[in-house]
Structure formats: structure tokens, C-alpha cells
Design an enzyme around this catalytic site. Structure first.
Site, short mmCIF file in Angstrom:
data_model
loop_
_atom_site.label_atom_id
_atom_site.label_comp_id
_atom_site.label_asym_id
_atom_site.label_seq_id
_atom_site.Cartn_x
_atom_site.Cartn_y
_atom_site.Cartn_z
N ARG A 107 0.89 -1.18 0.00
CA ARG A 107 0.00 0.00 0.00
C ARG A 107 0.91 1.21 0.00
NH1 ARG A 107 -5.21 1.43 3.67
NH2 ARG A 107 -6.05 0.07 2.08
N HIS A 134 -7.62 1.06 -6.19
CA HIS A 134 -7.75 0.16 -5.03
C HIS A 134 -8.45 -1.13 -5.48
CE1 HIS A 134 -7.83 -1.19 -1.03
NE2 HIS A 134 -8.70 -0.38 -0.48
N GLN A 137 -10.21 -3.86 -3.04
CA GLN A 137 -11.50 -3.44 -2.49
C GLN A 137 -12.64 -3.79 -3.45
OE1 GLN A 137 -12.32 -1.86 0.58
NE2 GLN A 137 -14.31 -2.54 -0.16
N ASP A 225 -18.01 7.07 -0.60
CA ASP A 225 -16.68 6.96 0.01
C ASP A 225 -16.38 8.27 0.73
OD1 ASP A 225 -14.25 5.96 0.78
OD2 ASP A 225 -13.35 5.92 -1.21
N CYS A 266 -16.54 1.43 1.25
CA CYS A 266 -15.36 0.59 1.52
C CYS A 266 -14.87 0.72 2.96
CB CYS A 266 -14.25 0.90 0.54
SG CYS A 266 -13.54 2.55 0.72
N ARG A 294 -13.21 -8.71 1.95
CA ARG A 294 -11.80 -8.39 1.68
C ARG A 294 -10.96 -9.63 1.96
NH1 ARG A 294 -10.02 -3.15 1.77
NH2 ARG A 294 -8.12 -4.13 1.00
#
Ligand code: CP
Length: 308
Positions: A107, A134, A137, A225, A266, A294
Site C-alpha cells: 500500500r 484500489h 476493495q 466513500d 469501503c 476483503r
């Protein structure tokens, strides 16, 4: 080598294989204590490096637990504590890590760190989030949609708010999984043209609609988000909130969607900002299934990367 760098860089057949395997692995261990191993141990004897240059709760814990359930071991590394954060090149870091571990998840901020890591690594690299995308996700989100409502192909997904890195991976998924995506948000925060173009080239209908109620009309899935992402400056917070307030997902907005529409986020969420608690905790919300998936989706991604 099977790097998992972005959804549009992975073939639709491979993406489908990953989602189906994630669903199978989830059902195979239903009801078991989290710490018990899977029946098969495809990562036995494998070491996985999990590198974080940004904070994380879900990505960190779900990768760590997932590796252990599959019989492997993990090493969680903070970018700032590595020589990577003190001037060693990404290429040299990748070459060195490849001598110790079987798989790298990173990340990071700048996408070029990820792509350079993959270029010089002798082991597969997984994108655990960059400023731009991402993908892990969205694999969990596709799994979640399909376990509740069946195939996502042909459905209408509405992204509300900031056209950020998670939105970008949703656009990539629209092209690869064959659903349509409507973005509703201020023009200053539109998703990247390149990603809109990719989805359209793949045959998806991508719509930009400034009016949130019109955008959500007939939606099968509504997604929100945070309004200030990890890579956004805190000094922009007030300006972004003012721009984004009309795009809050609340009961009034959800009423424009199909009656059986789902809501996703998320996480982490800022309750009463981009979404109300009434929606987050309401019957259409599947946010904690997303968080759980996830784990399952990334286990399947790791198996695909290692071909095990
Ligand atoms: N959604 C997500 O990636 O969560 P974390 O930042 O907690 O990993």
C-alpha cells in the site's frame, strides 16, 4: 508472473475465476472460528510481505488473517521503517525482498512505486491501494454484490461524491465485469478521463450526472466513500465538504434507487458526512459483508498470483 496491479490489467476470465474461488473458499469455512486453518493449505511454507506506507485496518488485518488461514506466514512492514523510506531505490528493495519472500503486497502513495516494485520483483506483487486505484476493495465489492443479488453484469452502479482511487477501480471493474456506472459529484472531482475511456471502450455505459437524485434513479447499487482521502490535504477539507454536501447518501437519496438496491462503502466512513447512519445501518447496507469479503477475495487473489 501474475502480479495483481489493477483490475483492467487482469483478464475478465481470471477476474471471474478469482471471484468464484473467493465465494467457494468463503462457503467452505462458514461458521468456523476465524483462527482455524482452511482444509487445504495452499500457502504452506510461503512467506508474504505486507508493506504499508499509509494507515490501514481492513487491508492489513484481512491479508494477515488470510495468509495464516491458508497456511502461510506474514511479515507486516511499515514503509517508513524500511530503507525504502530512507533512499534505497524501489528496484533494489524489490530485488532484495524477492530473495526472502514469495509474495509482496504494498500500500503506497504514488502508483509508480507499485509498478516499479512489480517490474523489478521476482515474485508477484499485489496492489493494496495507491493514490490512483484500489483493486482489492472492488474485488470484495463484486463478490458482495453477487452473493446478495446474483451477477453484476448489466446492473447500474452509482458512485457518489469524489471520483477517487476506489471510484477508479470501480470504473475498471465496469469494463471487465460488464456493468454500467454513473458518477455523480462536482466536476472538480470527476474521475480520470483515461479510466472513463477504458470502461467505455470495453462496452460499458459510463454516465456523468451532476444531479444526485437523477443519477441514483433506477440504481441497483449505490456507493459512497470518504470526502477526504488519505492523499488529500486536510487544508482542503472545508472546501471539499462544501462541494460534496449535495451528494450525501441519505434515505431521501436512496428512495430514488430500485427498492432492492444495495448500499456499499469501503470504510472507514465518516458518519453523517458522505452517508447517514440511517443508511449505513439500514436494511440496504452491506458494508460489513464488504469488509469481510476483503478476506475471502484477497485469499483468492493470492492463490491466483501464486498459481496454487
Ligand atoms: N477499505 C480499506 O482499504 O480499508 P483500510 O484503509 O482500513 O485498509
Amino acid at each position: 508472473m501474475n502480479h495483481f496491479l489493477d483490475i483492467h490489467k487482469t483478464s475478465p476470465d481470471d477476474l471471474r475465476q478469482i471471484i468464484d474461488q473467493a465465494a467457494q473458499m468463503k462457503s467452505a469455512r462458514a461458521g468456523r472460528p476465524k483462527g482455524t486453518p482452511d482444509d487445504d493449505q495452499p500457502l504452506a511454507g510461503r512467506m508474504v510481505a505486507l508493506i504499508f506506507e499509509k494507515p490501514s485496518t481492513r487491508t492489513r488485518v484481512s491479508f494477515d488473517v488470510g495468509v495464516r488461514q491458508m497456511g502461510g506466514e506474514t511479515m507486516v512492514l511499515s514503509g517508513k521503517d524500511m530503507q525504502l523510506g530512507h533512499g534505497e531505490t524501489i528496484a533494489d528493495t524489490a530485488r532484495v525482498l524477492s530473495r526472502y519472500v514469495d509474495l509482496i503486497m504494498i500500500r503506497t502513495f504514488d502508483e509508480t512505486v507499485l509498478t516499479e516494485m512489480a517490474e523489478y520483483s521476482d515474485v508477484p506483487v499485489i496492489n493494496g491501494l495507491t493514490d490512483r486505484t484500489h483493486p482489492c476493495q472492488i474485488m470484495a465489492d463484486i463478490q458482495t454484490y453477487e452473493e446478495h443479488r446474483g451477477p453484476i453484469k448489466g446492473k447500474k452502479v452509482v458512485w457518489t461524491g469524489d471520483g477517487n482511487n476506489v471510484c477508479a477501480s470501480f470504473l475498471h471493474a465496469a469494463g471487465q465485469f460488464g456493468f454500467d456506472l454513473t458518477f455523480t459529484g462536482p466536476s472538480q472531482l470527476d474521475p480520470e478521463e483515461e479510466f472513463i475511456g477504458l470502461a467505455r471502450q470495453a462496452g460499458s455505459t459510463i454516465t456523468i450526472e451532476r444531479d444526485a437524485a437523477k443519477a441514483v434513479a433506477g440504481a441497483d447499487l449505490v456507493v459512497a466513500d470518504t470526502w477526504v482521502s488519505m492523499h488529500d490535504s486536510q487544508s482542503s477539507k472545508e472546501r471539499r465538504h462544501n462541494m460534496l454536501r449535495p451528494y450525501q447518501v441519505n434515505d431521501a437519496l436512496m428512495a430514488h434507487a430500485k427498492p432492492d438496491a444495495l448500499f456499499m462503502h469501503c470504510l472507514p466512513a465518516h458518519r453523517e458526512e458522505e452517508v447517514t447512519s440511517a443508511v449505513m445501518d439500514g436494511p440496504q447496507s452491506v458494508i460489513f459483508d464488504e469488509a469481510e469479503n476483503r478476506l475471502h477475495a484477497q485469499k483468492a487473489v493470492m492463490r491466483w498470483c501464486l498459481d496454487v
